[in-house]
Design a protein around this motif. Structure first.
Motif, PDB file in Angstrom:
ATOM      1  N   VAL A  34       0.849  -1.183   0.000  1.00  0.00           N
ATOM      2  CA  VAL A  34       0.000   0.000   0.000  1.00  0.00           C
ATOM      3  C   VAL A  34       0.885   1.233   0.000  1.00  0.00           C
ATOM      4  CG1 VAL A  34      -1.722   1.270   1.325  1.00  0.00           C
ATOM      5  CG2 VAL A  34      -1.821  -1.219   1.235  1.00  0.00           C
ATOM      6  N   LEU A  35       0.521   2.202  -0.806  1.00  0.00           N
ATOM      7  CA  LEU A  35       1.240   3.478  -0.859  1.00  0.00           C
ATOM      8  C   LEU A  35       0.297   4.563  -0.368  1.00  0.00           C
ATOM      9  CD1 LEU A  35       3.822   4.990  -1.778  1.00  0.00           C
ATOM     10  CD2 LEU A  35       2.718   5.266  -3.996  1.00  0.00           C
ATOM     11  N   SER A  36       0.736   5.367   0.570  1.00  0.00           N
ATOM     12  CA  SER A  36      -0.148   6.378   1.154  1.00  0.00           C
ATOM     13  C   SER A  36      -0.301   7.600   0.265  1.00  0.00           C
ATOM     14  CB  SER A  36       0.374   6.793   2.530  1.00  0.00           C
ATOM     15  OG  SER A  36       1.644   7.379   2.393  1.00  0.00           O
ATOM     16  N   MET A  37      -0.249   7.384  -1.034  1.00  0.00           N
ATOM     17  CA  MET A  37      -0.409   8.468  -1.990  1.00  0.00           C
ATOM     18  C   MET A  37      -1.335   7.992  -3.101  1.00  0.00           C
ATOM     19  SD  MET A  37       2.466  10.363  -4.360  1.00  0.00           S
ATOM     20  CE  MET A  37       3.129   8.796  -4.883  1.00  0.00           C
ATOM     21  N   GLY A  38      -2.549   8.496  -3.104  1.00  0.00           N
ATOM     22  CA  GLY A  38      -3.492   8.168  -4.155  1.00  0.00           C
ATOM     23  C   GLY A  38      -3.751   9.390  -5.014  1.00  0.00           C
ATOM     24  N   THR A  39      -4.789   9.296  -5.831  1.00  0.00           N
ATOM     25  CA  THR A  39      -5.159  10.392  -6.721  1.00  0.00           C
ATOM     26  C   THR A  39      -6.678  10.471  -6.813  1.00  0.00           C
ATOM     27  OG1 THR A  39      -4.935  11.297  -8.962  1.00  0.00           O
ATOM     28  CG2 THR A  39      -5.043   8.907  -8.778  1.00  0.00           C
ATOM     29  N   LEU A  40      -7.168  11.620  -7.225  1.00  0.00           N
ATOM     30  CA  LEU A  40      -8.596  11.768  -7.502  1.00  0.00           C
ATOM     31  C   LEU A  40      -8.929  11.342  -8.928  1.00  0.00           C
ATOM     32  CD1 LEU A  40      -9.429  15.153  -5.735  1.00  0.00           C
ATOM     33  CD2 LEU A  40     -10.088  12.845  -5.039  1.00  0.00           C
ATOM     34  N   MET A  41      -7.904  11.152  -9.746  1.00  0.00           N
ATOM     35  CA  MET A  41      -8.107  10.758 -11.133  1.00  0.00           C
ATOM     36  C   MET A  41      -8.880   9.434 -11.189  1.00  0.00           C
ATOM     37  SD  MET A  41      -5.087  10.764 -13.954  1.00  0.00           S
ATOM     38  CE  MET A  41      -4.620  12.438 -13.582  1.00  0.00           C
ATOM     39  N   ASN A  42     -10.014   9.431 -11.841  1.00  0.00           N
ATOM     40  CA  ASN A  42     -10.902   8.282 -11.998  1.00  0.00           C
ATOM     41  C   ASN A  42     -11.537   7.843 -10.678  1.00  0.00           C
ATOM     42  OD1 ASN A  42     -12.128   6.566 -13.981  1.00  0.00           O
ATOM     43  ND2 ASN A  42     -11.033   4.862 -13.059  1.00  0.00           N
ATOM     44  N   ALA A  43     -11.502   8.686  -9.651  1.00  0.00           N
ATOM     45  CA  ALA A  43     -12.147   8.359  -8.374  1.00  0.00           C
ATOM     46  C   ALA A  43     -13.663   8.345  -8.554  1.00  0.00           C
ATOM     47  CB  ALA A  43     -11.746   9.365  -7.305  1.00  0.00           C
ATOM     48  N   ARG A  44     -14.341   7.544  -7.747  1.00  0.00           N
ATOM     49  CA  ARG A  44     -15.794   7.414  -7.845  1.00  0.00           C
ATOM     50  C   ARG A  44     -16.441   7.602  -6.476  1.00  0.00           C
ATOM     51  NH1 ARG A  44     -16.500   4.689 -12.846  1.00  0.00           N
ATOM     52  NH2 ARG A  44     -14.817   5.554 -14.071  1.00  0.00           N
ATOM     53  N   ASN A  45     -17.731   7.882  -6.510  1.00  0.00           N
ATOM     54  CA  ASN A  45     -18.565   7.916  -5.305  1.00  0.00           C
ATOM     55  C   ASN A  45     -18.026   8.853  -4.227  1.00  0.00           C
ATOM     56  OD1 ASN A  45     -20.285   5.931  -6.465  1.00  0.00           O
ATOM     57  ND2 ASN A  45     -18.821   4.362  -5.846  1.00  0.00           N
ATOM     58  N   GLY A  46     -17.472   9.983  -4.630  1.00  0.00           N
ATOM     59  CA  GLY A  46     -16.996  10.973  -3.676  1.00  0.00           C
ATOM     60  C   GLY A  46     -15.747  10.583  -2.909  1.00  0.00           C
ATOM     61  N   ALA A  47     -15.002   9.604  -3.414  1.00  0.00           N
ATOM     62  CA  ALA A  47     -13.791   9.144  -2.729  1.00  0.00           C
ATOM     63  C   ALA A  47     -12.738  10.252  -2.689  1.00  0.00           C
ATOM     64  CB  ALA A  47     -13.218   7.920  -3.437  1.00  0.00           C
ATOM     65  N   ASP A  48     -11.919  10.223  -1.627  1.00  0.00           N
ATOM     66  CA  ASP A  48     -10.801  11.154  -1.564  1.00  0.00           C
ATOM     67  C   ASP A  48      -9.565  10.490  -2.191  1.00  0.00           C
ATOM     68  OD1 ASP A  48      -9.776   9.383   0.326  1.00  0.00           O
ATOM     69  OD2 ASP A  48     -10.308  10.644   2.026  1.00  0.00           O
ATOM     70  N   THR A  49      -8.417  11.128  -2.085  1.00  0.00           N
ATOM     71  CA  THR A  49      -7.218  10.581  -2.728  1.00  0.00           C
ATOM     72  C   THR A  49      -6.789   9.258  -2.115  1.00  0.00           C
ATOM     73  OG1 THR A  49      -5.807  11.907  -1.298  1.00  0.00           O
ATOM     74  CG2 THR A  49      -6.330  12.803  -3.477  1.00  0.00           C
ATOM     75  N   GLY A  50      -7.004   9.074  -0.843  1.00  0.00           N
ATOM     76  CA  GLY A  50      -6.757   7.793  -0.202  1.00  0.00           C
ATOM     77  C   GLY A  50      -5.395   7.192  -0.492  1.00  0.00           C
ATOM     78  N   VAL A  51      -5.388   5.887  -0.731  1.00  0.00           N
ATOM     79  CA  VAL A  51      -4.146   5.162  -0.999  1.00  0.00           C
ATOM     80  C   VAL A  51      -4.192   4.530  -2.375  1.00  0.00           C
ATOM     81  CG1 VAL A  51      -3.795   4.692   1.454  1.00  0.00           C
ATOM     82  CG2 VAL A  51      -4.930   2.980   0.038  1.00  0.00           C
ATOM     83  N   SER A  52      -3.036   4.115  -2.842  1.00  0.00           N
ATOM     84  CA  SER A  52      -2.917   3.364  -4.090  1.00  0.00           C
ATOM     85  C   SER A  52      -2.140   2.100  -3.777  1.00  0.00           C
ATOM     86  CB  SER A  52      -2.192   4.198  -5.149  1.00  0.00           C
ATOM     87  OG  SER A  52      -0.900   4.564  -4.709  1.00  0.00           O
ATOM     88  N   PHE A  53      -1.930   1.254  -4.785  1.00  0.00           N
ATOM     89  CA  PHE A  53      -1.069   0.102  -4.534  1.00  0.00           C
ATOM     90  C   PHE A  53       0.151   0.182  -5.427  1.00  0.00           C
ATOM     91  CE2 PHE A  53      -3.503  -1.836  -7.969  1.00  0.00           C
ATOM     92  CZ  PHE A  53      -2.601  -2.654  -8.606  1.00  0.00           C
ATOM     93  N   ARG A  54       1.240  -0.306  -4.889  1.00  0.00           N
ATOM     94  CA  ARG A  54       2.539  -0.209  -5.546  1.00  0.00           C
ATOM     95  C   ARG A  54       2.963  -1.618  -5.934  1.00  0.00           C
ATOM     96  NH1 ARG A  54       6.436   3.206  -2.002  1.00  0.00           N
ATOM     97  NH2 ARG A  54       5.548   1.822  -0.455  1.00  0.00           N
ATOM     98  N   VAL A  55       3.259  -1.801  -7.218  1.00  0.00           N
ATOM     99  CA  VAL A  55       3.757  -3.071  -7.742  1.00  0.00           C
ATOM    100  C   VAL A  55       5.268  -2.918  -7.862  1.00  0.00           C
ATOM    101  CG1 VAL A  55       3.659  -4.734  -9.626  1.00  0.00           C
ATOM    102  CG2 VAL A  55       1.620  -3.405  -9.032  1.00  0.00           C
ATOM    103  N   ARG A  56       5.993  -3.604  -6.974  1.00  0.00           N
ATOM    104  CA  ARG A  56       7.453  -3.483  -6.935  1.00  0.00           C
ATOM    105  C   ARG A  56       8.098  -4.553  -7.810  1.00  0.00           C
ATOM    106  NH1 ARG A  56       9.610  -0.356  -2.652  1.00  0.00           N
ATOM    107  NH2 ARG A  56       8.007   0.428  -1.256  1.00  0.00           N
ATOM    108  N   ASN A  57       9.184  -4.197  -8.429  1.00  0.00           N
ATOM    109  CA  ASN A  57       9.923  -5.097  -9.327  1.00  0.00           C
ATOM    110  C   ASN A  57      10.802  -6.062  -8.562  1.00  0.00           C
ATOM    111  OD1 ASN A  57       9.310  -4.821 -12.020  1.00  0.00           O
ATOM    112  ND2 ASN A  57      10.246  -2.826 -12.091  1.00  0.00           N
ATOM    113  N   PRO A  58      11.207  -7.183  -9.180  1.00  0.00           N
ATOM    114  CA  PRO A  58      10.705  -7.619 -10.489  1.00  0.00           C
ATOM    115  C   PRO A  58       9.352  -8.310 -10.348  1.00  0.00           C
ATOM    116  CG  PRO A  58      12.321  -9.172  -9.707  1.00  0.00           C
ATOM    117  CD  PRO A  58      12.242  -8.087  -8.672  1.00  0.00           C
TER     118      PRO A  58
END
Length: 163
Positions: A34-58
């Motif tokens: 989990v990354l504590s940095m999300g975005t409003l881009m494509n957010a739905r239902n009044g969601a805030d930026t919240g979190v995103s998920f990080r896919v780490r290599n490899p």
């Protein structure tokens, strides 16, 4: 992903109709978190930026089971960006049988990932066999540098019309 606190909770969608599932297959050292940095881009239902998920290599690939049972003309959308050393491209494919992934009918199956958030959309609405399909799913495959860094995804949605 805004309710996620760890890798296990990332695999439970905030909202789901029909049995969405999230699976990962990584290389020997890859993982998600989990990354504590999300975005409003494509957010739905009044969601805030919240979190995103990080896919780490490899990593090799990750999949989303997205049943379209009772729905038609699906369009997949999501926001993504990368770390400075993260993979610059990913490819996408889909399945109608739940096992075999293909790219037939997609106008493009790859996307370039920058270091700032960008939104991408893949239209499956004219692809035979995708509508009203309990086995529909998509696979994201790292087709860029796999040596380091990470990609960060947020607000993945599949919009469709009732059949």
């Amino acid at each position: 992903f805004n309710k996620a606190t760890d890798a296990a909770s990332l695999q439970r969608p905030d909202t789901s109709i029909g049995g969405t599932a999230f699976t990962f297959k990584f290389g020997t050292a890859g993982y998600i978190d989990v990354l504590s940095m999300g975005t409003l881009m494509n957010a739905r239902n009044g969601a805030d930026t919240g979190v995103s998920f990080r896919v780490r290599n490899p990593f090799y690939h990750w999949t989303l089971k997205l049943p379209t049972t009772g729905y038609k003309q699906p369009i997949l959308q999501f926001a993504v960006h990368r770390s400075n050393s993260g993979p610059t491209t990913n490819a996408i494919s889909y399945t109608t049988d739940g096992t075999n992934y293909i790219t037939t009918g997609l106008s493009s199956n790859s996307f370039t990932i920058g270091t700032t958030w960008a939104q991408f959309s893949f239209d499956f609405s004219s692809i035979p066999g995708v509508d009203d399909n309990p086995n529909f799913g998509v696979m994201f495959i790292n087709s860029g540098d796999t040596t380091g860094g990470n990609n960060r995804f947020d607000n993945i949605t599949l919009d469709a019309y009732p059949k």
